[in-house]
Every structure is written in structure tokens, then in C-alpha cells.
Design an enzyme around this catalytic site. Structure first.
Site, PDB file in Angstrom:
ATOM      1  N   TYR A  12      16.007  50.032  55.010  1.00 36.25           N
ATOM      2  CA  TYR A  12      16.196  50.971  53.904  1.00 36.25           C
ATOM      3  C   TYR A  12      14.976  51.874  53.810  1.00 36.25           C
ATOM      4  CZ  TYR A  12      17.846  52.835  49.498  1.00 36.25           C
ATOM      5  OH  TYR A  12      18.314  53.695  48.534  1.00 36.25           O
ATOM      6  N   SER A  13      15.205  53.169  53.572  1.00 32.54           N
ATOM      7  CA  SER A  13      14.139  54.143  53.367  1.00 32.54           C
ATOM      8  C   SER A  13      13.214  54.166  54.587  1.00 32.54           C
ATOM      9  CB  SER A  13      13.388  53.807  52.077  1.00 32.54           C
ATOM     10  OG  SER A  13      12.488  54.848  51.718  1.00 32.54           O
ATOM     11  N   ALA A  14      11.925  53.910  54.399  1.00 32.62           N
ATOM     12  CA  ALA A  14      11.024  53.892  55.556  1.00 32.62           C
ATOM     13  C   ALA A  14      11.427  52.835  56.565  1.00 32.62           C
ATOM     14  CB  ALA A  14       9.587  53.664  55.099  1.00 32.62           C
ATOM     15  N   GLN A  43      19.703  53.360  56.263  1.00 37.27           N
ATOM     16  CA  GLN A  43      20.074  53.560  54.866  1.00 37.27           C
ATOM     17  C   GLN A  43      19.028  54.448  54.179  1.00 37.27           C
ATOM     18  OE1 GLN A  43      20.048  49.342  54.030  1.00 37.27           O
ATOM     19  NE2 GLN A  43      22.274  49.244  53.981  1.00 37.27           N
ATOM     20  N   HIS A  87      17.137  57.243  44.800  1.00 44.32           N
ATOM     21  CA  HIS A  87      16.616  56.477  45.932  1.00 44.32           C
ATOM     22  C   HIS A  87      16.242  55.058  45.487  1.00 44.32           C
ATOM     23  CE1 HIS A  87      14.924  56.189  49.941  1.00 44.32           C
ATOM     24  NE2 HIS A  87      13.823  55.657  49.454  1.00 44.32           N
TER      25      HIS A  87
END
Length: 540
Positions: A213-215, A243, A451
């Protein structure tokens, strides 16, 4: 209202024989109400030697052949959690530079004949913060069709994981002439550890999905890019889940990374006139806390990947743009599951938020991206250097630009490259506009599907109880299909073509959404990739 109390559980000892590596002791997590086994858990298993002392800013070192976790009579205690890489504002007692460890979650019950599928999941946090202990998959593994071993690695972050300079290049002692990207090298070693050892946990080493997820999604992409360049016998990845993040842009050159290194020396009052060896000696003698405390005092305060020509190739993004990368994914049948939330920007706008002037926004973007890319973004969004009527504030403008570069734009640019390479059939997309009541625990309700608000969805409550209605929405909308994807099964996604997206709309209803943002976001992608590919990248 959804409740926030999780199910009542108890833990019983669970020991695994890792053969030549010895024995480890974890937990079997059991429901107190039913007595059923929910899953098994091991925490804080080392996958590399400690990157401390003279090994700070060195490539991770694999465990030697003689390394043993424990004996049958005295198995290594892996009932806790992975250590946390030092990071700003963290007060956890788990913070430790010796953080190259992973957590392993295993479904209860009998595995398939070849072993459980494996989901190598990378935590997010801008590559600056976060930890492998976030996200509780107990409900995911016990109350849904998702049946795969989840490996969650910790890795070096921020200044410890992504500092790069000519001095470190000379000091690396590496025949590959690589510098920086140590957090990515950590993850690669963790992935290799998984490939070599997951069979001892009843996993299938030939069926690994990487994701995050994200980074974590950003890092997963770079792992795939590296993996695809290896000989087939050394490749580990079968599928990828990205994601709420994308490839971003071609990372900074070593020349630009050097500016950050020199600024760090200034903040720490280490003379730049010293010999390279002396600079590094002073830096390695500095406590991790002092290094972390220096970060907020820097203008270039975000430590990210560098184009080193080894882990991050100089032609990586040109390969994406012209379809070469997509051809490689197609040749290896690497399927992609990727998606976004509709209101990502609210969280992004508050991370190291800039001041309310144009120059502050530009300076803030330069902390993350190459200067040429920042210039291109400025010309695209603010051709006159003024806020205009599109945004309420410079902070909001920054949040939306940042969300574009990291997610909305780079995802679509990546997908466009896959399509050019003939890989349209590899793509499955989602979009989340719905917000769970439990998201109120992490962000204001008025931020909508921002986010991170969906993290609680992907872990089926993340240790908290869901209402029956929300459970059904999450299961049918997302989790059931994620389970099929990770298992390598075909699924009915409900869309046709890469411009159609499986959407969980604001009412919690699944529909098919035509990507109305596609062409506008590709204009931004064209602008920033052109600028990115024009930069003079130092050849290492």
C-alpha cells in the site's frame, strides 16, 4: 455504528522446524468463543544480519550458512513483532536500527497440495515512516476466502535506507557500483529469504505475489522491475498488487542526491572539506536519533530512490513509456492489480505541508522529485505562478499535485505503457469512493475516501469488528477478488478493457466506471516523463 473492539482471542505456542535453519516458536491464534484456530503467526524473524555500526549504509548481508534460529528444545522466540526502522516522531520501544526482520501470518487448516500461495506485502509510509506490524490480517485469513501466507518485511527507511552520495558509492565496496536504494536492497533480500524458506511454513515458493500500500506499492514496482532483469531461475514474482501508488518518475540522479548528502553534513556540522572516509566515519558515529532529528531541519528532507544504474536502471522509465516494460510483463505473464481512492489528496496535502506561497510548494516538491520534473509540474499546474481559482489554498494544491504524481498520473502512465507493450489483458483495476465507518479512527469523515482510509478494508477490519453490512460490502467488493488474484485464479472482475474500472461507489455499491480522468492525467504523465528523461543522469 461499527464497533472498534476486535474478536476475543487467545494465543497458543506454535513451533515450526525450518530444517537447517533450526526452530522458531510463534503463536496459533484461537477464537475464545468457538475454540477455532484462526491463523498462525511468527513475528520478528531475522532475514539478514544487523545493518549497524560499520554496516550502516551498506548492502544488507544475508544470514550465513551456519546461522540457526533455535533448537528443538529451545526454539527462537518469534512471538513478538518486527523491529521498526528509526523514523521521525516514533516513540515505540520497537524502534531499532537492527530492523531487518519479517512477520509471517499463515492460514489455519490444511494447505493445498503445493502449499499456500504467498503474499509478500510491503508497508507504506512515503519510504520515510511506517512499520511491518501495522495491519492485522487475522480476520482476513479466518473470515474470508483469502488463504495465503502473508510475509510482511521491515526495511530501512528515510536517511538510513535511501541516503546516496559519491562518498557512499566509493565506500560501497560493491563490484556492481551501486549506491543508495538500500531499503530496496533490503526488500530484495527479504524476498529471496521468502523464496528459500517459505516452504518450511507450508508455503509455495513458486506462487509469490508481491504487493503493498502507498510507498509499499511503489517499492513493489521497483522490486518487479529488478526481478524482470534477472535470469528466469532467479526470479521470484508471479503477480503484483499496487494499492494507491505507482512508479512515480525516474528517480533523482546521483548528482541531485549529492546535494541532499551535502545538506545533511551542513545540518550536522560535519565539515564538507573532510576526506570522504572521514565524513562517513563521522556519520556512522552519529546516533540514529541524531540523524533522524536532523531530517526536519533539512530543505531536502525526503530520502527516496536514486537512479544508480543497478537497482534502478537509467532506461527504466523510457522502457515504461515505449512499451518495453509492458512487453516484459506480458512475456512473463505478470498480472497487475492496481487502484486508487477518490480523495487521496487530503492526507498528502498534510505531509510536510508547504507554506502558503508558490515558492514553498516548489521547494517542497523538490524534496521528492528531480528539479526538471518539478519545473514541468509548475508549468503544467501553475503556468503563471499563481494559485488561480482551481484550489482553495497552496496546501490543497500541493496535496493534489503530490497525489497525482504518486498515484493518479503515474498509475495511468504505467498502465498506458503496459497497453503499448500488449499487456492490456494483464490489468485489473479498482477505484474506491466508499468510506467505512471505521475510517473515522484514522481520518476526519469529511476527507472521504482519502489516502489510507481503505487500509482497514483490505485487512477486513484490521482487528476491529465490522457491521454485517460493511463486512458484506468489503467482501463482495474487494476481498473475494483479491483472494482469487493472489491465489492465481481467474476472477470475474466485471469490467472490459483497462479503461473500465471496478468501482466501489459512495453508496457501497459495485459498478463499472469508465476512467474519465485517463486522458487528462496522461497529459501530465507525458509532460513529467519527458522532463524526467531529459535529465542528465550520472552514469555510475
Amino acid at each position: 455504528m461499527a464497533t472498534i473492539a476486535g474478536p476475543a482471542i487467545q494465543n497458543l505456542p506454535y513451533v515450526r522446524d525450518l530444517e537447517y535453519r533450526g526452530f522458531v516458536k510463534g503463536h496459533t491464534i484461537i477464537s475464545k468463543a468457538s475454540g477455532d484456530e484462526l491463523c498462525h503467526y511468527f513475528g520478528g524473524i531475522p532475514y539478514a544480519l544487523p545493518p549497524v555500526g560499520v554496516f550502516r549504509w551498506k548492502h544488507p548481508r544475508p544470514l550465513p550458512a551456519c546461522y540457526r534460529y533455535g533448537t528443538r528444545g529451545d526454539p527462537a522466540d518469534c512471538t513478538g513483532k518486527a523491529s521498526i526502522s528509526p523514523q521521525p516522531k516514533s516513540t515505540s520501544p520497537l524502534v531499532d536500527e537492527d530492523c531487518l526482520q519479517c512477520n509471517v501470518w499463515i492460514p489455519a487448516g490444511k494447505p493445498p497440495k503445493l502449499g499456500w500461495p504467498v503474499y509478500f506485502y510491503i508497508h507504506g509510509g512515503f519510504l520515510q515512516i511506517g512499520n511491518a506490524n501495522s495491519g492485522n490480517p487475522t480476520a482476513l485469513l479466518s473470515e474470508s476466502p483469502f488463504k495465503a501466507i502473508i510475509v510482511k518485511p521491515a526495511y530501512r527507511l528515510n536517511i538510513l535506507g535511501f541516503l546516496a552520495s559519491e562518498e557512499l558509492l566509493a565506500d560501497s565496496g560493491s563490484t556492481t557500483k551501486s549506491v543508495g536504494n538500500l531499503g530496496f536492497w533490503d526488500l530484495r533480500l527479504a524476498l529471496e529469504w521468502t523464496q528459500k524458506n517459505i516452504s518450511y511454513f507450508k508455503g509455495d515458493a513458486s506462487n509469490i505475489t508481491i504487493g503493498g500500500y502507498s510507498a509499499g506499492a511503489h517499492a513493489a514496482f521497483y522490486q518487479l522491475a529488478y526481478d524482470l532483469e534477472l535470469p528466469p531461475s532467479k526470479r521470484a514474482i508471479r503477480r503484483i498488487v499496487m494499492q494507491s501508488n505507482g512508479p512515480g518518475v525516474q528517480p533523482k540522479s546521483l548528482r541531485e542526491a549529492q546535494l541532499q548528502f551535502d545538506e545533511l553534513l551542513t545540518v550536522l556540522k560535519i565539515p564538507k572539506s573532510l576526506l570522504a572516509k572521514e565524513k562517513l566515519e563521522r556519520l556512522r558515529a552519529t546516533t540514529a536519533k541524531s540523524l533522524i532529528d536532523a531530517i526536519p531541519r533539512m530543505r531536502l528532507h525526503q530520502f527516496r530512490a536514486v537512479t544508480d544504474g543497478v537497482f534502478v536502471r537509467h532506461t527504466l522509465f523510457s522502457d515504461i513509456v515505449d512499451g518495453t516494460f509492458g512487453q516484459k510483463m506480458l512475456m512473463n505473464n505478470i498480472r497487475l492489480l492496481t487502484g486508487e481512492c477518490s480523495d487521496e489528496h487530503h492526507v498528502y496535502g498534510r505531509y510536510y505541508a508547504p507554506g502558503e506561497i508558490f515558492d514553498s510548494v516548489i521547494s517542497r516538491l523538490e524534496a521528492d522529485y528531480p528539479q526538471r520534473v518539478v519545473t514541468a509540474l509548475s508549468k503544467h499546474y501553475f503556468p503563471e505562478g499563481k494559485l488561480g481559482g482551481k484550489y482553495k489554498s497552496w496546501q490543497e494544491a500541493f496535496g493534489k499535485i503530490y497525489a497525482d504524481v504518486q498515484i493518479h498520473v503515474s498509475q495511468r502512465g504505467f498502465l498506458d505503457g503496459l497497453i503499448k507493450g500488449g499487456g492490456a489483458k494483464l490489468i485489473q483495476r479498482y477505484r474506491i469512493e466508499w468510506r467505512s465507518e471505521l475510517a473515522d479512527l484514522t481520518s476526519p469523515r469529511q476527507w472521504g475516501a482519502t489516502h489510507g482510509a481503505d487500509n482497514i478494508l483490505w485487512f477486513l477490519g484490521d482487528g476491529h469488528s465490522l457491521t454485517n453490512a460493511e463486512n458484506e460490502i468489503i467482501r463482495s467488493g474487494l476481498i473475494d477478488l483479491l483472494a482469487q488474484f493472489v491465489a492465481g485464479q481467474e476472477s470475474s472482475w466485471g469490467t472490459r478493457g483497462p479503461l473500465q474500472v471496478r468501482r466501489l461507489n459512495t453508496d457501497g455499491v459495485v459498478d463499472s466506471w469508465f476512467d474519465e480522468l485517463w486522458y487528462d492525467k496522461l497529459k501530465v504523465w507525458d509532460s513529467i516523463t519527458k522532463a524526467s528523461l531529459e535529465q542528465k543522469v550520472s552514469r555510475l
